[in-house]
Design a protein around this motif. Structure first.
Motif, PDB file in Angstrom:
ATOM      1  N   VAL A  45       1.065  -0.960  -0.158  1.00 13.74           N
ATOM      2  CA  VAL A  45       0.055   0.200  -0.190  1.00 13.74           C
ATOM      3  C   VAL A  45       0.609   0.810   0.136  1.00 13.74           C
ATOM      4  O   VAL A  45       0.712   2.394  -0.595  1.00 13.74           O
ATOM      5  CB  VAL A  45      -1.035   0.148   1.165  1.00 13.74           C
ATOM      6  N   MET A  46       1.938   1.589   0.870  1.00 14.89           N
ATOM      7  CA  MET A  46       3.081   2.596   0.846  1.00 14.89           C
ATOM      8  C   MET A  46       3.693   3.078  -0.497  1.00 14.89           C
ATOM      9  O   MET A  46       3.190   3.697  -1.481  1.00 14.89           O
ATOM     10  CB  MET A  46       3.905   2.001   1.787  1.00 14.89           C
ATOM     11  N   ASP A  47       4.352   1.735  -1.172  1.00 19.35           N
ATOM     12  CA  ASP A  47       3.969   1.587  -2.692  1.00 19.35           C
ATOM     13  C   ASP A  47       3.428   2.610  -3.566  1.00 19.35           C
ATOM     14  O   ASP A  47       3.389   3.450  -3.963  1.00 19.35           O
ATOM     15  CB  ASP A  47       4.640   0.967  -3.036  1.00 19.35           C
ATOM     16  N   ARG A  48       2.032   2.320  -3.178  1.00 22.34           N
ATOM     17  CA  ARG A  48       1.193   2.095  -4.508  1.00 22.34           C
ATOM     18  C   ARG A  48       0.418   3.796  -3.590  1.00 22.34           C
ATOM     19  O   ARG A  48      -0.057   4.563  -4.756  1.00 22.34           O
ATOM     20  CB  ARG A  48      -0.440   1.318  -4.411  1.00 22.34           C
ATOM     21  N   CYS A  49       0.785   4.541  -2.701  1.00 25.60           N
ATOM     22  CA  CYS A  49       0.664   6.118  -2.504  1.00 25.60           C
ATOM     23  C   CYS A  49       2.463   6.810  -2.216  1.00 25.60           C
ATOM     24  O   CYS A  49       1.544   7.429  -2.029  1.00 25.60           O
ATOM     25  CB  CYS A  49       0.141   6.031  -0.552  1.00 25.60           C
ATOM     26  N   GLY A  50       2.902   6.291  -2.829  1.00 25.39           N
ATOM     27  CA  GLY A  50       4.197   7.379  -2.939  1.00 25.39           C
ATOM     28  C   GLY A  50       4.600   6.890  -1.296  1.00 25.39           C
ATOM     29  O   GLY A  50       5.585   8.207  -1.595  1.00 25.39           O
ATOM     30  N   VAL A  51       4.308   6.197   0.003  1.00 21.75           N
ATOM     31  CA  VAL A  51       5.113   6.713   1.003  1.00 21.75           C
ATOM     32  C   VAL A  51       6.263   5.601   1.306  1.00 21.75           C
ATOM     33  O   VAL A  51       6.440   4.937   1.013  1.00 21.75           O
ATOM     34  CB  VAL A  51       4.254   5.912   2.590  1.00 21.75           C
ATOM     35  N   ALA A  52       7.185   6.773   1.220  1.00 25.07           N
ATOM     36  CA  ALA A  52       8.798   5.850   1.234  1.00 25.07           C
ATOM     37  C   ALA A  52       8.927   5.223   2.529  1.00 25.07           C
ATOM     38  O   ALA A  52       9.220   4.302   3.085  1.00 25.07           O
ATOM     39  CB  ALA A  52       9.811   7.200   1.193  1.00 25.07           C
ATOM     40  N   HIS A  53       8.810   5.439   3.151  1.00 27.79           N
ATOM     41  CA  HIS A  53       9.430   5.641   5.042  1.00 27.79           C
ATOM     42  C   HIS A  53       8.057   5.183   6.575  1.00 27.79           C
ATOM     43  O   HIS A  53       7.198   6.089   5.804  1.00 27.79           O
ATOM     44  CB  HIS A  53      10.262   5.128   5.472  1.00 27.79           C
ATOM     45  N   ALA A  54       7.700   4.530   7.046  1.00 33.09           N
ATOM     46  CA  ALA A  54       7.103   5.131   8.029  1.00 33.09           C
ATOM     47  C   ALA A  54       7.813   4.480   9.316  1.00 33.09           C
ATOM     48  O   ALA A  54       8.086   3.682   9.457  1.00 33.09           O
ATOM     49  CB  ALA A  54       5.756   3.914   8.208  1.00 33.09           C
ATOM     50  N   MET A  55       7.083   5.020  10.337  1.00 30.27           N
ATOM     51  CA  MET A  55       7.602   4.601  11.956  1.00 30.27           C
ATOM     52  C   MET A  55       5.863   4.185  12.584  1.00 30.27           C
ATOM     53  O   MET A  55       5.493   5.001  12.647  1.00 30.27           O
ATOM     54  CB  MET A  55       8.147   6.360  12.981  1.00 30.27           C
ATOM     55  N   LEU A  56       7.072   2.921  13.432  1.00 29.31           N
ATOM     56  CA  LEU A  56       5.600   2.057  13.356  1.00 29.31           C
ATOM     57  C   LEU A  56       5.773   1.318  15.369  1.00 29.31           C
ATOM     58  O   LEU A  56       6.523   1.557  15.482  1.00 29.31           O
ATOM     59  CB  LEU A  56       5.337   0.906  12.613  1.00 29.31           C
ATOM     60  N   ASP A  82      14.939   0.056   5.075  1.00 30.33           N
ATOM     61  CA  ASP A  82      14.536   0.760   4.640  1.00 30.33           C
ATOM     62  C   ASP A  82      13.563   1.483   4.422  1.00 30.33           C
ATOM     63  O   ASP A  82      12.929   2.619   3.708  1.00 30.33           O
ATOM     64  CB  ASP A  82      15.462   0.758   2.618  1.00 30.33           C
ATOM     65  N   ARG A  83      12.284   0.691   5.244  1.00 30.43           N
ATOM     66  CA  ARG A  83      10.651   1.322   4.887  1.00 30.43           C
ATOM     67  C   ARG A  83      10.095   1.925   6.197  1.00 30.43           C
ATOM     68  O   ARG A  83       8.998   2.292   6.570  1.00 30.43           O
ATOM     69  CB  ARG A  83      10.476   0.056   4.353  1.00 30.43           C
ATOM     70  N   PHE A  84      10.994   1.084   6.881  1.00 31.62           N
ATOM     71  CA  PHE A  84      10.353   1.092   8.710  1.00 31.62           C
ATOM     72  C   PHE A  84      11.683   2.106  10.000  1.00 31.62           C
ATOM     73  O   PHE A  84      12.617   1.124   9.681  1.00 31.62           O
ATOM     74  CB  PHE A  84       9.763  -0.458   9.197  1.00 31.62           C
ATOM     75  N   THR A  85      11.026   1.794  10.350  1.00 31.68           N
ATOM     76  CA  THR A  85      12.075   2.791  12.542  1.00 31.68           C
ATOM     77  C   THR A  85      10.775   2.081  13.104  1.00 31.68           C
ATOM     78  O   THR A  85       9.770   3.140  12.813  1.00 31.68           O
ATOM     79  CB  THR A  85      11.908   4.286  11.826  1.00 31.68           C
ATOM     80  N   GLY A  86      11.442   1.874  14.023  1.00 30.91           N
ATOM     81  CA  GLY A  86      10.509   1.923  15.489  1.00 30.91           C
ATOM     82  C   GLY A  86      10.122   3.032  15.964  1.00 30.91           C
ATOM     83  O   GLY A  86      10.862   3.213  16.197  1.00 30.91           O
TER      84      GLY A  86
END
Length: 266
Positions: A45-56, A82-86
């Motif tokens: 979903v992030m790829d489809r929306c153009g979101v490079a990275h998420a903090m989760l 490369d996609r997530f930081t906690g």
């Protein structure tokens, strides 16, 4: 498509700007069903929306078991660094010091997540003292849930904590949620330079986000979605279609949180 939609599509701001989601989760939630809450589905979903990275933070961490949930968050980051930081989740009832000692220096974590409403413990309570000490020492942000009228994380409680700990960077998650809460969150942020507003929620609008930026500057407002708890497209659309300059939009979408994490070495 109308002219505005065509222009936005051709510009593709979600591709021209590195978008960093400052408020996401992962994994199933025990109260209701969330489709595709696993990291692989989220990345799609992030790829489809153009979101490079998420903090989760994992839903397990914020809801039931901080220790197991933080371990799950670390594993998610390991699989896609490369996609997530906690976010290191601290439950005030589940040995905060042990969790900070275990994960506080781990580079997979870029900040701390608090959810006083779920944990039924006020943001100003003494059990959170190790969190504020950690935040002031490291410079890493603390994302806390906020909700106007809550006995646990209403905006006056954020105001009090920010006054006690002026060197702690506080991300006011949801910015109070309701119209009254949003107004209060802006006022708190005007009093405390290290209070930063995070904009996800079911009620706020692009116009309100633009108002935050006018009052505080884009360096004090960050994009977050609460994804997959809330539809990523809706949260992102509020920013993409809001009345912001290109520079301010880029800052809110990712520049501000990226600069903040860079300053802390995360």
């Amino acid at each position: 498509m109308n002219e505005l939609t065509t222009a936005l599509w051709e510009r593709r701001p979600q591709q021209a700007t590195r978008i960093v989601d400052a408020h996401a989760h992962a994994g199933p939630y025990s109260v209701f069903f969330i489709p595709d809450p696993d990291p692989a589905g989220m990345i799609s979903v992030m790829d489809r929306c153009g979101v490079a990275h998420a903090m989760l933070s994992s839903h397990l961490a914020i809801q039931l078991d901080a220790a197991k949930g933080n371990a799950a968050t670390a594993e998610i980051v390991d699989r896609a660094p490369d996609r997530f930081t906690g976010y290191l989740t601290v439950n005030p009832w589940q040995d905060p010091v042990a969790e900070l000692d275990r994960w506080g220096g781990d580079p997979r974590f870029g900040g701390v997540k608090l959810h006083p409403d779920l944990h039924e413990y006020p943001l100003t309570g003494s059990r959170y003292a190790p969190v504020w000490e950690y935040a002031e020492l490291t410079g890493r942000p603390v994302l806390t849930h906020t909700y106007s009228g809550s006995p646990y994380n209403d905006l006056p409680l954020v105001d009090e904590v920010a006054g006690r700990h002026p060197r702690a960077t506080i991300l006011a998650g949801h910015s109070g949620v309701t119209p009254l809460g949003i107004d209060q969150s802006i006022e708190v942020a005007e009093r405390h330079e290290r209070v930063i507003l995070e904009v996800c929620g079911s009620f706020n609008t692009g116009a309100e986000i633009a108002g935050m930026v006018r009052r505080l500057g884009a360096h004090r407002v960050v994009y977050g979605s609460d994804f997959p708890f809330i539809d990523l497209r809706m949260s992102l659309g509020r920013i993409l279609f809001s009345d912001l300059s290109d520079d301010d939009r880029a800052a809110v979408l990712g520049g501000t949180i990226t600069a903040l994490l860079g300053r802390t070495g995360a």
